[in-house]
Scaffold this active site. Structure first.
Site, PDB file in Angstrom:
ATOM      1  N   SER A 128     -34.635  80.939 -15.762  1.00  0.00           N
ATOM      2  CA  SER A 128     -34.536  79.527 -16.119  1.00  0.00           C
ATOM      3  C   SER A 128     -34.250  78.667 -14.897  1.00  0.00           C
ATOM      4  O   SER A 128     -33.550  79.078 -13.986  1.00  0.00           O
ATOM      5  CB  SER A 128     -33.424  79.306 -17.145  1.00  0.00           C
ATOM      6  OG  SER A 128     -33.311  77.926 -17.419  1.00  0.00           O
ATOM      7  N   LYS A 182     -32.825  84.676 -23.039  1.00  0.00           N
ATOM      8  CA  LYS A 182     -33.563  83.506 -22.515  1.00  0.00           C
ATOM      9  C   LYS A 182     -34.131  82.678 -23.668  1.00  0.00           C
ATOM     10  O   LYS A 182     -34.130  81.446 -23.615  1.00  0.00           O
ATOM     11  CB  LYS A 182     -34.688  83.953 -21.566  1.00  0.00           C
ATOM     12  CG  LYS A 182     -35.573  82.797 -21.081  1.00  0.00           C
ATOM     13  CD  LYS A 182     -34.792  81.789 -20.273  1.00  0.00           C
ATOM     14  CE  LYS A 182     -35.369  80.439 -20.001  1.00  0.00           C
ATOM     15  NZ  LYS A 182     -36.736  80.114 -20.101  1.00  0.00           N
ATOM     16  N   HIS A 185     -31.340  80.716 -25.015  1.00  0.00           N
ATOM     17  CA  HIS A 185     -31.090  79.651 -24.030  1.00  0.00           C
ATOM     18  C   HIS A 185     -32.010  78.468 -24.343  1.00  0.00           C
ATOM     19  O   HIS A 185     -31.579  77.310 -24.383  1.00  0.00           O
ATOM     20  CB  HIS A 185     -31.356  80.201 -22.619  1.00  0.00           C
ATOM     21  CG  HIS A 185     -31.496  79.157 -21.546  1.00  0.00           C
ATOM     22  ND1 HIS A 185     -32.610  78.345 -21.437  1.00  0.00           N
ATOM     23  CD2 HIS A 185     -30.677  78.781 -20.537  1.00  0.00           C
ATOM     24  CE1 HIS A 185     -32.463  77.527 -20.410  1.00  0.00           C
ATOM     25  NE2 HIS A 185     -31.295  77.772 -19.846  1.00  0.00           N
ATOM     26  N   ASN A 186     -33.266  78.763 -24.602  1.00  0.00           N
ATOM     27  CA  ASN A 186     -34.218  77.689 -24.887  1.00  0.00           C
ATOM     28  C   ASN A 186     -33.957  77.031 -26.235  1.00  0.00           C
ATOM     29  O   ASN A 186     -34.141  75.819 -26.383  1.00  0.00           O
ATOM     30  CB  ASN A 186     -35.656  78.205 -24.815  1.00  0.00           C
ATOM     31  CG  ASN A 186     -36.124  78.365 -23.383  1.00  0.00           C
ATOM     32  OD1 ASN A 186     -35.310  78.538 -22.476  1.00  0.00           O
ATOM     33  ND2 ASN A 186     -37.426  78.321 -23.161  1.00  0.00           N
ATOM     34  N   GLU A 189     -31.355  74.748 -25.524  1.00  0.00           N
ATOM     35  CA  GLU A 189     -31.994  73.677 -24.725  1.00  0.00           C
ATOM     36  C   GLU A 189     -32.648  72.645 -25.653  1.00  0.00           C
ATOM     37  O   GLU A 189     -32.464  71.433 -25.483  1.00  0.00           O
ATOM     38  CB  GLU A 189     -33.033  74.340 -23.814  1.00  0.00           C
ATOM     39  CG  GLU A 189     -33.925  73.432 -23.010  1.00  0.00           C
ATOM     40  CD  GLU A 189     -34.973  74.247 -22.218  1.00  0.00           C
ATOM     41  OE1 GLU A 189     -34.567  75.126 -21.428  1.00  0.00           O
ATOM     42  OE2 GLU A 189     -36.185  74.032 -22.394  1.00  0.00           O
TER      43      GLU A 189
HETATM   44  C1  6PG Z   1     -36.300  76.924 -18.347  1.00  0.00           C
HETATM   45  C2  6PG Z   1     -37.191  76.254 -19.350  1.00  0.00           C
HETATM   46  C3  6PG Z   1     -38.585  76.744 -19.200  1.00  0.00           C
HETATM   47  C4  6PG Z   1     -39.642  75.891 -19.862  1.00  0.00           C
HETATM   48  C5  6PG Z   1     -39.511  75.812 -21.338  1.00  0.00           C
HETATM   49  C6  6PG Z   1     -40.148  74.611 -21.931  1.00  0.00           C
HETATM   50  O1  6PG Z   1     -35.331  77.517 -18.795  1.00  0.00           O
HETATM   51  O2  6PG Z   1     -36.596  76.852 -17.162  1.00  0.00           O
HETATM   52  O3  6PG Z   1     -36.724  76.527 -20.641  1.00  0.00           O
HETATM   53  O4  6PG Z   1     -38.604  78.073 -19.603  1.00  0.00           O
HETATM   54  O5  6PG Z   1     -39.657  74.644 -19.304  1.00  0.00           O
HETATM   55  O6  6PG Z   1     -40.133  76.944 -21.841  1.00  0.00           O
HETATM   56  O7  6PG Z   1     -40.316  74.883 -23.253  1.00  0.00           O
HETATM   57  P1  6PG Z   1     -41.106  73.999 -24.240  1.00  0.00           P
HETATM   58  O8  6PG Z   1     -42.460  73.750 -23.640  1.00  0.00           O
HETATM   59  O9  6PG Z   1     -41.157  74.814 -25.479  1.00  0.00           O
HETATM   60  O10 6PG Z   1     -40.327  72.739 -24.374  1.00  0.00           O
END
Ligand code: 6PG
Length: 468
Positions: A128, A182, A185-186, A189
């Site tokens: 990430s 991960k 984590h998203n 996010e």
């Molecule tokens: C990270 C982000 C990265 C990516 C996302 C965006 O941790 O660096 O999460 O992995 O930018 O996958 O996800 P979406 O396109 O689903 O918003």
């Protein structure tokens, strides 16, 4: 000269990761399916770094020191399988493949199983931090066998972001643990991004603040408890002007949010494992609803004008507390999910370690993580963090602000799904008696699904009405 590590896939993330590894003193072999991209990368971005380009896969594999360590930086999904197929005939027992994309954890399990039959070690590794992180230090979440991790540990800890608690990389756990963590984590996010967007919406529509004023508030918040990467980029976004029109660019961006799947997978995993993650789940639906732009446009006409409650700037303090509450509860739900997955899938994940490696480099890095880490250290069984008087006091102190914000948004017809579901999550978890007794009665009424009683042991069914 043989390379220490290989990187496959030279889109920006792959390029940046290769440069990061090389700048830490390693020789890196690189390969991309289209040779053009490799050439461009070498010409435009590689300077003194030891980077060995290859234009065919055989040469690429041969240019890496054995046992080989190869990091795949290709798009999640079929491209990963295709690349593994391409590499496999050239690999030897004991070589290591690392998938550093946002792969679904089930795919990682499948690939691990398949490659183990060939004697190839495999890591499913969450990375990430976006493009910047890949170059300057991401948060790295590798999962698989400890033996596989040890092969690349030095490289990974060197290239990872650093905080006062060490490098943001740790062995996360068995099999697909790295990709699972991960993914969550998203999921978190998504929830934090949506919470911030909800607060922004209240500021612009109820407090009638300009984009620049909103930016100033986020900038101020970023100096305090809310200090985090996502709050930081929010104020930077508010400051960014469109060259063509001279307006803040954010005002010109179409309000339909895209997604690549990790948030949805988090919600699906939570449903499969029976873990309540409502704030994370509604953040995915908020993006889904945003997609129906035309429909929303039409229905907004049918619904008619919404009367916006007015409020003064004193609400800003409440907005700050609200955001702290949703952030806390989003982390709390994500941790609970990881904990249950760790038990169900034998990941053996060390949650305080996960919080530690999220403190730097990653998208959800936030000052709040120090606090969450301390709560968990105090009592490692406190998996959703709420079973601590200290944490409950923190949450309760924010609650009246969150309720005020939620109620103003409700009265104004403004959607704040993450805020509302976070409040309901808290209310549900802190309610000894839920009306689920009625649900059980209804199930038994129409389907003889049985129920338990509070006054005696056993499973019961009654004839709720006499069938003629
Ligand atoms: C990270 C982000 C990265 C990516 C996302 C965006 O941790 O660096 O999460 O992995 O930018 O996958 O996800 P979406 O396109 O689903 O918003």
């Amino acid at each position: 000269m043989k390379a220490d590590v290989g990187v496959v896939g030279l889109a920006v993330m792959g390029q940046n990761l290769a440069l990061n590894i090389a700048r830490n003193g390693y020789a890196v072999a690189v390969y991309n399916r289209t040779a053009e991209r490799t050439k461009k990368f070498i010409e435009e971005r590689v300077k003194a770094e030891k980077i060995i380009p290859s234009y065919d896969i055989e040469h690429f594999v041969a240019s890496i020191e054995r046992p080989r360590k190869i990091i795949l930086m290709v798009k999640a999904g079929t491209p990963v399988d295709e690349m593994i197929e391409e590499l496999l005939p050239h690999l030897e027992k004991g070589d290591l493949l690392v998938d550093a994309g946002n792969s679904h954890y089930a795919d990682t399990n499948r690939r691990l199983e398949k490659l183990s039959h060939h004697g190839i070690l495999y890591l499913g590794m969450g990375v990430s931090g976006g493009e910047y992180g890949a170059l300057h230090g991401p948060s790295i979440m590798p999962g698989g066998s400890l033996e596989a991790y040890r092969m690349l540990q030095d490289v990974l800890t060197k290239i990872a972001a650093k905080t006062e608690d060490g490098p943001c990389c740790t062995y996360v756990g068995n099999s697909s643990a790295g990709h699972f963590v991960k993914m969550v984590h998203n999921g978190i996010e998504y929830a934090i991004m949506q919470s911030i967007a909800e607060i922004y919406d209240i500021m612009r529509k109820i407090l009638r603040m300009s984009t620049s004023e909103i930016g100033q508030v986020f900038e101020e918040w970023n100096k305090g408890e809310l200090s985090s990467f996502l709050v930081e980029i929010t104020y930077k976004i508010m400051e960014y002007m469109d060259e063509e029109t001279g307006k803040p660019l954010v005002e010109l961006i179409l309000d339909t949010a895209e997604q690549k799947g990790t948030g949805k997978w988090t919600a699906q995993a939570a449903l499969d494992l029976g873990v309540p993650t409502p704030s994370l789940n509604v953040a995915v639906f908020a993006r889904t609803i945003s997609h129906f732009k035309e429909h929303r446009r039409e229905l907004s006409r049918v619904f008619g004008e919404k009367s916006r409650v007015t409020s003064d700037k004193s609400l800003i303090k409440d907005l700050e507390k609200s955001l702290l509450l949703t952030m806390f509860l989003s982390f709390s739900q994500g941790l609970w999910l990881i904990h249950e997955a760790s038990k169900a899938y034998n990941y053996n994940i060390d949650l305080p370690e996960v919080l530690r490696i999220w403190k730097g480099g990653c998208i959800i890095r936030a000052r709040l993580l120090n606090y969450l880490g301390a709560i968990l250290k105090e009592n490692p069984e406190n998996i959703n963090l709420l079973a601590s008087n200290n944490a409950m006091d923190f949450v309760k102190e924010k609650l009246s602000s969150a309720l005020k914000v939620s109620s103003i948004a409700r009265e104004s017809g403004l959607p704040t799904p993450v805020l509302n579901s976070s409040i309901d999550y808290l209310f549900s978890l802190t309610e000894e008696n839920l009306p689920a007794n009625l649900i059980q009665a209804q199930r038994d009424f129409f389907g003889a699904h049985t129920f338990e009683r509070v006054d005696k042991e056993g499973t019961f069914h009654v004839e709720w009405q006499k069938l003629e």
